[in-house]
Design a protein around this motif. Structure first.
Motif, PDB file in Angstrom:
ATOM      1  N   MET A   1       0.850  -1.178   0.000  1.00 19.30           N
ATOM      2  CA  MET A   1       0.000   0.000   0.000  1.00 19.30           C
ATOM      3  C   MET A   1       0.892   1.235   0.000  1.00 19.30           C
ATOM      4  SD  MET A   1      -3.227   0.821   2.494  1.00 19.30           S
ATOM      5  CE  MET A   1      -4.184  -0.563   1.892  1.00 19.30           C
ATOM      6  N   LEU A   2       0.529   2.219  -0.777  1.00 15.01           N
ATOM      7  CA  LEU A   2       1.329   3.430  -0.893  1.00 15.01           C
ATOM      8  C   LEU A   2       0.431   4.638  -0.652  1.00 15.01           C
ATOM      9  CD1 LEU A   2       4.223   4.383  -1.623  1.00 15.01           C
ATOM     10  CD2 LEU A   2       3.447   4.528  -4.005  1.00 15.01           C
ATOM     11  N   LEU A   3       0.762   5.424   0.378  1.00 19.30           N
ATOM     12  CA  LEU A   3      -0.021   6.595   0.755  1.00 19.30           C
ATOM     13  C   LEU A   3       0.781   7.855   0.464  1.00 19.30           C
ATOM     14  CD1 LEU A   3      -2.371   8.060   2.274  1.00 19.30           C
ATOM     15  CD2 LEU A   3      -1.108   7.609   4.394  1.00 19.30           C
ATOM     16  N   SER A   4       0.182   8.814  -0.234  1.00 17.87           N
ATOM     17  CA  SER A   4       0.830  10.091  -0.517  1.00 17.87           C
ATOM     18  C   SER A   4      -0.035  11.239  -0.015  1.00 17.87           C
ATOM     19  CB  SER A   4       1.073  10.254  -2.021  1.00 17.87           C
ATOM     20  OG  SER A   4       1.576  11.560  -2.302  1.00 17.87           O
ATOM     21  N   PRO A   5       0.354  11.863   1.112  1.00 17.92           N
ATOM     22  CA  PRO A   5      -0.425  13.009   1.599  1.00 17.92           C
ATOM     23  C   PRO A   5      -0.411  14.194   0.637  1.00 17.92           C
ATOM     24  CG  PRO A   5       0.966  12.114   3.335  1.00 17.92           C
ATOM     25  CD  PRO A   5       1.398  11.461   2.052  1.00 17.92           C
ATOM     26  N   LYS A   6       0.741  14.452   0.004  1.00 19.55           N
ATOM     27  CA  LYS A   6       0.831  15.606  -0.898  1.00 19.55           C
ATOM     28  C   LYS A   6      -0.077  15.437  -2.104  1.00 19.55           C
ATOM     29  CE  LYS A   6       3.996  18.368  -3.693  1.00 19.55           C
ATOM     30  NZ  LYS A   6       5.397  18.638  -4.077  1.00 19.55           N
ATOM     31  N   TYR A   7      -0.045  14.270  -2.724  1.00 18.76           N
ATOM     32  CA  TYR A   7      -0.832  14.045  -3.940  1.00 18.76           C
ATOM     33  C   TYR A   7      -2.185  13.404  -3.649  1.00 18.76           C
ATOM     34  CZ  TYR A   7       3.517  15.241  -6.266  1.00 18.76           C
ATOM     35  OH  TYR A   7       4.652  15.909  -6.690  1.00 18.76           O
ATOM     36  N   ARG A   8      -2.447  13.171  -2.384  1.00 15.13           N
ATOM     37  CA  ARG A   8      -3.770  12.730  -1.897  1.00 15.13           C
ATOM     38  C   ARG A   8      -4.237  11.441  -2.569  1.00 15.13           C
ATOM     39  NH1 ARG A   8      -4.845  15.674   2.591  1.00 15.13           N
ATOM     40  NH2 ARG A   8      -7.091  15.551   2.284  1.00 15.13           N
ATOM     41  N   PHE A   9      -3.372  10.434  -2.589  1.00 19.00           N
ATOM     42  CA  PHE A   9      -3.805   9.152  -3.138  1.00 19.00           C
ATOM     43  C   PHE A   9      -3.388   8.017  -2.221  1.00 19.00           C
ATOM     44  CE2 PHE A   9       0.436   9.333  -5.274  1.00 19.00           C
ATOM     45  CZ  PHE A   9       0.935   8.090  -4.929  1.00 19.00           C
ATOM     46  N   LEU A  10      -4.087   6.893  -2.384  1.00 22.26           N
ATOM     47  CA  LEU A  10      -3.782   5.664  -1.671  1.00 22.26           C
ATOM     48  C   LEU A  10      -3.826   4.531  -2.689  1.00 22.26           C
ATOM     49  CD1 LEU A  10      -3.342   4.284   1.152  1.00 22.26           C
ATOM     50  CD2 LEU A  10      -5.806   3.879   1.164  1.00 22.26           C
ATOM     51  N   PHE A  11      -2.670   3.913  -2.898  1.00 21.97           N
ATOM     52  CA  PHE A  11      -2.581   2.797  -3.839  1.00 21.97           C
ATOM     53  C   PHE A  11      -2.644   1.484  -3.077  1.00 21.97           C
ATOM     54  CE2 PHE A  11       0.627  -0.079  -6.085  1.00 21.97           C
ATOM     55  CZ  PHE A  11      -0.349  -0.668  -6.887  1.00 21.97           C
ATOM     56  N   VAL A  12      -3.637   0.666  -3.388  1.00 18.56           N
ATOM     57  CA  VAL A  12      -3.809  -0.652  -2.765  1.00 18.56           C
ATOM     58  C   VAL A  12      -3.140  -1.673  -3.682  1.00 18.56           C
ATOM     59  CG1 VAL A  12      -5.463  -2.342  -1.917  1.00 18.56           C
ATOM     60  CG2 VAL A  12      -5.993   0.101  -1.761  1.00 18.56           C
ATOM     61  N   HIS A  13      -2.086  -2.306  -3.184  1.00 20.68           N
ATOM     62  CA  HIS A  13      -1.237  -3.175  -4.006  1.00 20.68           C
ATOM     63  C   HIS A  13      -1.656  -4.639  -3.848  1.00 20.68           C
ATOM     64  CE1 HIS A  13       3.190  -4.389  -5.118  1.00 20.68           C
ATOM     65  NE2 HIS A  13       2.291  -5.038  -5.830  1.00 20.68           N
ATOM     66  N   ILE A  14      -2.353  -5.155  -4.843  1.00 20.58           N
ATOM     67  CA  ILE A  14      -2.742  -6.562  -4.879  1.00 20.58           C
ATOM     68  C   ILE A  14      -1.632  -7.340  -5.584  1.00 20.58           C
ATOM     69  CG2 ILE A  14      -4.485  -8.212  -5.666  1.00 20.58           C
ATOM     70  CD1 ILE A  14      -6.491  -5.882  -5.719  1.00 20.58           C
ATOM     71  N   ALA A  15      -1.223  -8.453  -5.003  1.00 23.73           N
ATOM     72  CA  ALA A  15      -0.094  -9.220  -5.535  1.00 23.73           C
ATOM     73  C   ALA A  15      -0.358  -9.709  -6.957  1.00 23.73           C
ATOM     74  CB  ALA A  15       0.195 -10.419  -4.622  1.00 23.73           C
ATOM     75  N   LYS A  16       0.671  -9.642  -7.801  1.00 25.57           N
ATOM     76  CA  LYS A  16       0.688 -10.177  -9.159  1.00 25.57           C
ATOM     77  C   LYS A  16      -0.295  -9.483 -10.091  1.00 25.57           C
ATOM     78  CE  LYS A  16       3.232 -12.561  -9.893  1.00 25.57           C
ATOM     79  NZ  LYS A  16       4.646 -12.127 -10.150  1.00 25.57           N
TER      80      LYS A  16
END
Length: 219
Positions: A1-16
């Motif tokens: 999971m990748l959270l960016s406060p500046k760019y206001r996004f949350l990437f949910v990383h599903i394997a493969k």
């Protein structure tokens, strides 16, 4: 999971699902984010204290973890996205990844069909590297009430186009999307790995993903 406060996004990383490439392309944004450094310190201190904060969530954390840990208004304000993949193709990719990088987890099953049956056997002891790739993809997208709470679901099958859409949405130039961990030892068409019974085995096991995400065996 990748959270960016500046760019206001949350990437949910599903394997493969191409997530390693997406993460690699977006990773550089953290150095432009003034929040990155205090978040890093808070993560280290929370790790030492045993009181976990949502400043750094596990790589393959489900969206429900962020929803439960982050303040509601802040969570709702984020652009939340994930990528998904055809379940039959995903299992072929997982097989080659494990055979190439973690062959000790094959359990003595070097044949795809045998490995798949063993992998999906509920009597098999839990192993993280195997079970992460058979967790339903929809589990990563829903909250405790079963509602999908990501704003955009990209497709591995159109990775570049959907990634460009995401970059436009978060207001950045689309960076190069590297081909991270791309297998070179597999047939291009996943259907060649399956018999009728193994294809049906995947259809039954991943029935909710197939229904909710609109996938089918024929492409």
């Amino acid at each position: 999971m990748l959270l960016s406060p500046k760019y206001r996004f949350l990437f949910v990383h599903i394997a493969k699902t191409g997530g390693t490439s997406v993460r690699a392309a977006l990773e550089g944004l953290r150095w432009r984010d003034p929040w990155y450094y205090p978040m890093f310190l808070c993560s280290r201190f929370s790790h030492l204290s045993g009181h976990r904060l949502a400043t750094k969530l596990p790589r393959h954390a489900k969206i429900v973890a962020a929803k439960e840990l982050l303040p509601k208004d802040y969570f709702d304000s984020l652009f939340k996205f994930a990528f998904v993949r055809n379940p039959w193709d995903l299992q072929v990719s997982s097989f080659h990844h494990i055979r190439r990088e973690r062959p000790q987890y094959l359990g003595g099953h070097d044949n795809f069909a045998d490995f798949l049956r063993w992998k999906l056997n509920p009597e098999r002891p839990y192993q993280y590297h195997l079970d992460t790739s058979i967790t339903l993809q929809t589990e990563y997208l829903i909250d405790l009430s079963g509602q999908v709470v990501v704003d955009f679901i990209g497709r591995y099958e159109q990775l570049q186009d959907d990634f460009a859409t995401i970059c436009t949405r978060i207001g950045i130039q689309t960076p190069r999307l590297p081909h991270a961990r791309q297998a070179t030892d597999r047939q291009r068409d996943y259907r060649g790995y399956y018999s009728d019974d193994t294809a049906e085995l995947v259809a039954q096991y991943f029935a909710r993903d197939i229904q909710m995400l609109g996938y089918r065996f024929e492409g």
